[in-house]
Design an enzyme around this catalytic site. Structure first.
Site, mmCIF file in Angstrom:
data_model
loop_
_atom_site.group_PDB
_atom_site.id
_atom_site.type_symbol
_atom_site.label_atom_id
_atom_site.label_comp_id
_atom_site.label_asym_id
_atom_site.label_seq_id
_atom_site.Cartn_x
_atom_site.Cartn_y
_atom_site.Cartn_z
ATOM 1 N N ARG A 5 6.212 12.215 -0.551
ATOM 2 C CA ARG A 5 6.453 13.354 0.220
ATOM 3 C C ARG A 5 7.985 13.071 0.832
ATOM 4 N NH1 ARG A 5 1.246 15.743 0.302
ATOM 5 N NH2 ARG A 5 1.244 17.183 2.017
ATOM 6 N N ARG A 22 -7.615 30.292 2.144
ATOM 7 C CA ARG A 22 -7.694 29.183 0.813
ATOM 8 C C ARG A 22 -9.299 28.821 1.174
ATOM 9 N NH1 ARG A 22 -3.912 24.623 -0.856
ATOM 10 N NH2 ARG A 22 -3.780 23.879 1.614
ATOM 11 N N ARG A 74 3.726 22.435 8.609
ATOM 12 C CA ARG A 74 3.486 21.828 7.157
ATOM 13 C C ARG A 74 4.762 22.292 6.387
ATOM 14 N NH1 ARG A 74 -1.937 23.259 5.972
ATOM 15 N NH2 ARG A 74 -1.814 22.299 3.841
ATOM 16 N N ARG A 110 -10.126 24.056 4.994
ATOM 17 C CA ARG A 110 -9.522 22.814 5.305
ATOM 18 C C ARG A 110 -9.157 23.097 6.892
ATOM 19 N NH1 ARG A 110 -5.105 20.700 1.328
ATOM 20 N NH2 ARG A 110 -4.054 20.384 3.410
ATOM 21 N N LYS A 165 -0.253 23.085 -6.080
ATOM 22 C CA LYS A 165 -0.078 21.851 -6.707
ATOM 23 C C LYS A 165 -1.494 21.413 -7.030
ATOM 24 C CE LYS A 165 0.916 19.286 -3.340
ATOM 25 N NZ LYS A 165 1.228 20.112 -2.096
HETATM 26 P P1 AMP Z 1 -2.040 18.058 1.288
HETATM 27 O O1 AMP Z 1 -3.478 17.994 1.196
HETATM 28 O O2 AMP Z 1 -1.392 17.282 0.239
HETATM 29 O O3 AMP Z 1 -1.481 19.270 1.796
HETATM 30 O O4 AMP Z 1 -1.948 16.932 2.619
HETATM 31 C C1 AMP Z 1 -2.478 17.301 3.887
HETATM 32 C C2 AMP Z 1 -1.886 16.324 4.965
HETATM 33 O O5 AMP Z 1 -1.990 14.883 4.450
HETATM 34 C C3 AMP Z 1 -0.578 16.467 5.055
HETATM 35 O O6 AMP Z 1 -0.167 17.757 6.007
HETATM 36 C C4 AMP Z 1 -0.038 15.076 5.525
HETATM 37 O O7 AMP Z 1 -0.432 15.168 7.039
HETATM 38 C C5 AMP Z 1 -0.855 14.185 4.982
HETATM 39 N N1 AMP Z 1 -0.379 13.698 3.532
HETATM 40 C C6 AMP Z 1 -0.706 13.830 2.474
HETATM 41 N N2 AMP Z 1 0.156 13.216 1.697
HETATM 42 C C7 AMP Z 1 0.979 12.632 2.325
HETATM 43 C C8 AMP Z 1 2.079 11.832 2.128
HETATM 44 N N3 AMP Z 1 2.793 11.366 0.708
HETATM 45 N N4 AMP Z 1 2.994 11.287 2.986
HETATM 46 C C9 AMP Z 1 2.797 11.428 4.242
HETATM 47 N N5 AMP Z 1 1.552 12.300 4.771
HETATM 48 C C10 AMP Z 1 0.969 12.876 3.561
#
Ligand code: AMP
Length: 205
Positions: free
Chosen positions: A88, A122, A163, A152, A13
């Site tokens: 999400r 990563r 996740r 991360r 993404k």
């Molecule tokens: P990402 O960087 O998109 O993988 O997001 C990292 C973490 O942020 C996720 O595992 C969630 O804990 C939180 N997160 C990101 N986007 C959302 C969303 N739209 N709704 C809820 N939690 C989110």
């Protein structure tokens, strides 16, 4: 133009978001980045957000939509934006639809083994968001902007499994949701980023 990107953690993404936003002049908004910024500061939301993120769980919809709408109220998004990691859940998508309609939902469909391999290896640039894989990139500096690369906190095998599970149960229904609205573009994420990008460009009008 307004695009949302759907995909499991490390589906690609972030990379496609960077390429698409450059190509179409869209502001790249990542909810994961918004939450990571909160963790760096001393916001009253910090403890709550940290609890969810560190356990690989989604932050509650109400808080998430509030932060997204707040971000979208800024002037810089007037010419279009690309949402990376939002919505999400179908509930988030419905709440969002009450505010605005999107043009495309891009789903990057990536096999689980690829996701685990990519996640544990990563490293990413906190500045320009370029993503690298430790097995093929032998420097700790971004080759695009020179910034020091970081891993991360939630990129470990245990959290990735959680996740992924969150993705399958809560986010995957978005694919059907946007398909029913005729907005879905689906691509195979187990391909080179440049090939995926070519396919996306051919489908985005
Ligand atoms: P990402 O960087 O998109 O993988 O997001 C990292 C973490 O942020 C996720 O595992 C969630 O804990 C939180 N997160 C990101 N986007 C959302 C969303 N739209 N709704 C809820 N939690 C989110």
């Amino acid at each position: 133009m307004k695009i949302v990107l759907i995909g499991a953690p490390a589906s690609g993404k972030g990379t496609q978001a960077r390429l698409l936003s450059e190509k179409y002049g869209l502001v790249h908004i990542s909810t994961g980045d918004i939450f990571r910024e909160i963790l760096k500061g001393d916001s009253p939301l910090k403890d709550e957000v940290e609890r969810y993120m560190n356990n690989g769980l989604l932050v509650p919809d109400e808080l998430t939509i509030k932060l997204v709408l707040n971000r979208l109220a800024s002037d810089d998004v007037k010419n279009g934006y690309l949402l990376d990691g939002f919505p999400r859940t179908v509930n988030q998508a419905k709440l969002f639809k009450e505010q605005t309609d999107i043009d495309y939902a891009v789903y990057i469909d990536t096999p689980y083994e690829t996701l685990v391999n990519r996640t544990v290896n990563r490293i990413g640039c906190p500045n320009c968001k370029k993503i690298f894989n430790k097995t093929s990139y032998n420097s700790d500096e971004c080759d695009n902007c020179g910034e020091k690369l970081v891993s991360r906190a939630d990129d470990n095998e245990e959290t990735v499994a959680k996740r992924y599970n969150e993705f399958k149960t809560k986010s995957y229904p978005l694919v059907e949701y946007y398909k029913n609205q005729g907005k879905l573009i689906s691509v195979n994420g187990d391909d080179l980023p440049e090939n995926i990008f070519e396919i996306l460009k051919s489908k985005i009008k």
